[in-house]
Design an enzyme around this catalytic site. Structure first.
Site, PDB file in Angstrom:
ATOM      1  N   ASP A   1       0.852  -1.213  -0.005  1.00 44.98           N
ATOM      2  CA  ASP A   1      -0.107  -0.074  -0.068  1.00 44.98           C
ATOM      3  C   ASP A   1       0.658   1.351  -0.216  1.00 44.98           C
ATOM      4  O   ASP A   1       1.854   1.330   0.682  1.00 44.98           O
ATOM      5  CB  ASP A   1      -0.967   0.035   1.186  1.00 44.98           C
ATOM      6  CG  ASP A   1      -2.053   0.790   1.326  1.00 44.98           C
ATOM      7  OD1 ASP A   1      -2.919   0.717   0.671  1.00 44.98           O
ATOM      8  OD2 ASP A   1      -1.795   2.014   2.184  1.00 44.98           O
TER       9      ASP A   1
ATOM     10  N   GLU B   1      15.112 -15.168   0.199  1.00 47.56           N
ATOM     11  CA  GLU B   1      15.487 -16.046   0.957  1.00 47.56           C
ATOM     12  C   GLU B   1      14.322 -17.417   1.010  1.00 47.56           C
ATOM     13  O   GLU B   1      14.705 -18.272   1.522  1.00 47.56           O
ATOM     14  CB  GLU B   1      15.533 -15.781   2.523  1.00 47.56           C
ATOM     15  CG  GLU B   1      16.855 -14.736   2.679  1.00 47.56           C
ATOM     16  CD  GLU B   1      16.879 -14.187   4.272  1.00 47.56           C
ATOM     17  OE1 GLU B   1      16.336 -14.876   5.118  1.00 47.56           O
ATOM     18  OE2 GLU B   1      17.276 -13.092   4.420  1.00 47.56           O
TER      19      GLU B   1
HETATM   20  C1  NOJ Z   1      -4.513   2.904  -0.672  1.00 44.23           C
HETATM   21  C2  NOJ Z   1      -5.458   1.954  -0.270  1.00 44.23           C
HETATM   22  O1  NOJ Z   1      -5.981   1.131  -1.499  1.00 44.23           O
HETATM   23  C3  NOJ Z   1      -6.720   3.049   0.289  1.00 44.23           C
HETATM   24  O2  NOJ Z   1      -7.944   2.249   0.165  1.00 44.23           O
HETATM   25  C4  NOJ Z   1      -6.357   3.454   1.501  1.00 44.23           C
HETATM   26  O3  NOJ Z   1      -7.421   4.461   1.752  1.00 44.23           O
HETATM   27  C5  NOJ Z   1      -5.005   4.259   1.197  1.00 44.23           C
HETATM   28  N1  NOJ Z   1      -4.074   3.525   0.567  1.00 44.23           N
HETATM   29  C6  NOJ Z   1      -4.480   4.451   2.595  1.00 44.23           C
HETATM   30  O4  NOJ Z   1      -3.851   3.289   3.191  1.00 44.23           O
END
Ligand code: NOJ
Length: 538
Positions: free
Chosen positions: A206, A248
């Site tokens: 993310d 690894e």
């Molecule tokens: C991207 C994620 O896909 C989204 O749903 C989220 O709100 C933001 N990152 C923050 O983590």
């Protein structure tokens, strides 16, 4: 030898919306396990599970308070292990979401940091900064949060006096880690190992590109944060380290990065010693026109070829308006992270669905990996008329309702058209209401229907599986009239021609048997508008 992820089809499961097994109105891990046969029958190779970790759920689980456990509302670690082994038994890989940029404000590290006060070792793992102005009453910079409002929130010091401010790219409940602190990398190495040891096949990372901030905290004109991502930026050392950890482990573990940066920057994150794939937002944002889709495909391929990584092809995820609604209204996502759209009156859902069928053929005929978001295979449209009192997205609250947010693409899936909550749950009171307009799109309606979106996805994934040209063929553009996108993919003597009709007029097809079409051809073998077909060339 290709590694499994290079041309895999990934299926994104949004756990809270997929299937509820215990009648609390929220989807859960057991619900996913229950539906693994459905996923396997789609023919996909791998799952991507959005976060299921313990979390106050301020941002639907992207605010993690414990990275190595399961939130009770989704189940237990034992449920996760069962899901993993059942998926593996069906030949499905499992990849999970890792959220490294920020945690929850209920994460033990953050609670300790607030309690420990100014200048403490605990605070050094986050970005705590003194404010400006009288008594530090003003935030350290003018930067704004992606979800609206300021990127800074003030905490009281342990003695109760107004204290420092901490930085959050998203909601105030999502404090950003300070990735320049060695504890943070060590902790994420531990988290990676925890899940790799359990047997996961990979990760989706993310906000992967935002880990390092410009901590001069300089004011910016557009109030957007300064987040360097170029080659000299420390973020690449982080991924090199995590790559060595992944390497690894046996079995070709992989990671896909989420980054909204420009193609050339994204490519840096998938160099051979960094991560493996990047989520393709250029393709997500392509507008309904032959020209724009061609540009999106060419630009994505060119950027990836430069670093030797395969491209991904994506048209939906849990952050963007459903593609049926987008293609049915020509909604422009350019520059939008949170599309605060209301599809409203000018969405032609029927047309959008025809176009989404055509894009299903396009997506699954391109060389590289493909991501499908749960419900996309059912042709679900966005739900843009949710009443204010059910809305959950933090962007709605942080903009005082000006941005309605992403809930409309996260509505629970319909399984059985005439059951309670369309078969998603045993209760009618689901976390977001199941839309009545989804009942006719339920899985039980689509399975026996030869013309349904689900049948098209199943057939197209199967064709892709049996025709290597569609997965990793050589792509060549062919001459086309205005409004048409035409190309051939070839592999070891097999050549398939793909035609997508973005125009208004029916279009002729090349000679040869038609292997797939998204709409019936007319009596003179013409492909109608808003449709795509694949023809085998002799
Ligand atoms: C991207 C994620 O896909 C989204 O749903 C989220 O709100 C933001 N990152 C923050 O983590």
């Amino acid at each position: 030898m290709l590694r499994w992820w290079e041309d895999a089809v990934f299926y994104q499961v949004y756990p809270r919306s997929f299937r509820d097994s215990n009648g609390d109105g929220i989807g859960d891990l057991k619900g996913i396990t229950k539906q693994l046969d459905y996923i396997a029958q789609l023919g996909v190779d791998a799952l991507w599970l959005s976060p299921f970790y313990p979390s106050p759920q301020v941002d639907a689980g992207y605010d993690v308070s414990d990275y190595c456990d399961v939130d009770p509302q989704f189940g237990t670690l034992a449920d996760f292990d069962e899901l993993l082994s059942q998926a593996h038994a069906r030949g499905l890989k499992v990849t999970i979401d890792i959220v490294p940029n920020h945690c929850s404000n209920q994460h033990p590290w953050f609670l300790a940091a607030v309690a420990a006060g100014r200048g403490s070792a605990e605070r050094a793992r986050f970005h705590f900064v003194d404010g400006r102005g009288d008594n530090g009453n003003e935030p350290p910079s003018n930067w704004t949060s992606v979800f609206g409002g300021p990127s800074w929130t003030r905490v009281p010091e342990p003695d109760g006096s107004p204290g420092q401010w901490y930085y959050h790219l998203f909601a105030a409940e999502q404090p950003d880690f300070n990735w320049e602190h060695p504890d943070v990398l060590a902790e994420f190495e531990r988290i990676f190992r925890f899940w790799l040891d359990r047997g996961v096949d990979g990760f989706r990372i993310d906000v992967s590109d935002a880990l390092i901030k410009d901590t001069s905290w300089t004011d910016t004109e557009g109030r957007w944060p300064l987040i360097p991502k170029d080659d000299s930026c420390g973020v690449h050392q982080i991924y090199r380290h995590l790559r060595r950890v992944m390497d690894e482990y046996p079995g070709d573990r992989m990671a896909v990065v989420e980054t909204g940066a420009s193609d050339d920057i994204v490519a840096l994150f998938i160099r051979p010693d960094e991560m493996h794939l990047a989520f393709n937002f250029r393709f997500v944002k392509a507008q309904w026109s032959a020209k724009d889709f061609r540009a999106a495909i060419e630009e994505s391929l060119a950027a990836n070829v430069a670093v030797g990584a395969p491209t991904t092809w994506v048209s939906e995820n849990h952050d963007v308006t459903r593609s049926v609604t987008r293609y049915g209204s020509n909604l422009n996502l350019e520059g939008a992270y949170i599309p605060g759209v209301s599809g409203g009156a000018d969405v032609d859902v029927q047309r959008g669905r025809l176009r989404a069928r055509a894009i299903a053929i396009l997506l699954l005929s391109l060389p590289g990996a493909v991501y499908i978001y749960n419900g996309q295979e059912l042709g679900l449209h966005n739900i843009d008329d949710l009443p204010d009192d059910v809305i959950q997205d933090p962007s709605f609250f942080r903009t005082q309702g000006a941005v309605r947010g992403r809930d409309g693409c996260r509505i629970p899936l319909p399984w059985v058209h005439d059951a309670t909550a369309a078969g998603f749950s045993d209760t009618e009171t689901t976390w977001l209401p199941v839309s009545e307009s989804y009942r006719s799109l339920a899985v039980d309606q689509q399975i026996p229907d030869a013309n349904s979106m689900l049948t098209l996805y199943r057939d197209m994934v199967a064709l892709r599986k049996s025709s290597p040209a569609l997965r990793h063929g050589r792509l060549e553009w062919t001459d086309a009239a205005e409004g048409l996108l035409t190309y051939e993919v070839s592999y070891e003597g097999e050549t398939l021609a793909v035609v997508v009709n973005f125009g208004d007029e029916p279009a002729g097809l090349p000679e040869g048997p038609v292997l797939m079409m998204s709409s019936p051809l007319d009596s003179s073998r013409q492909l109608p508008a808003d449709a795509a077909a694949i023809v085998r060339k002799f």
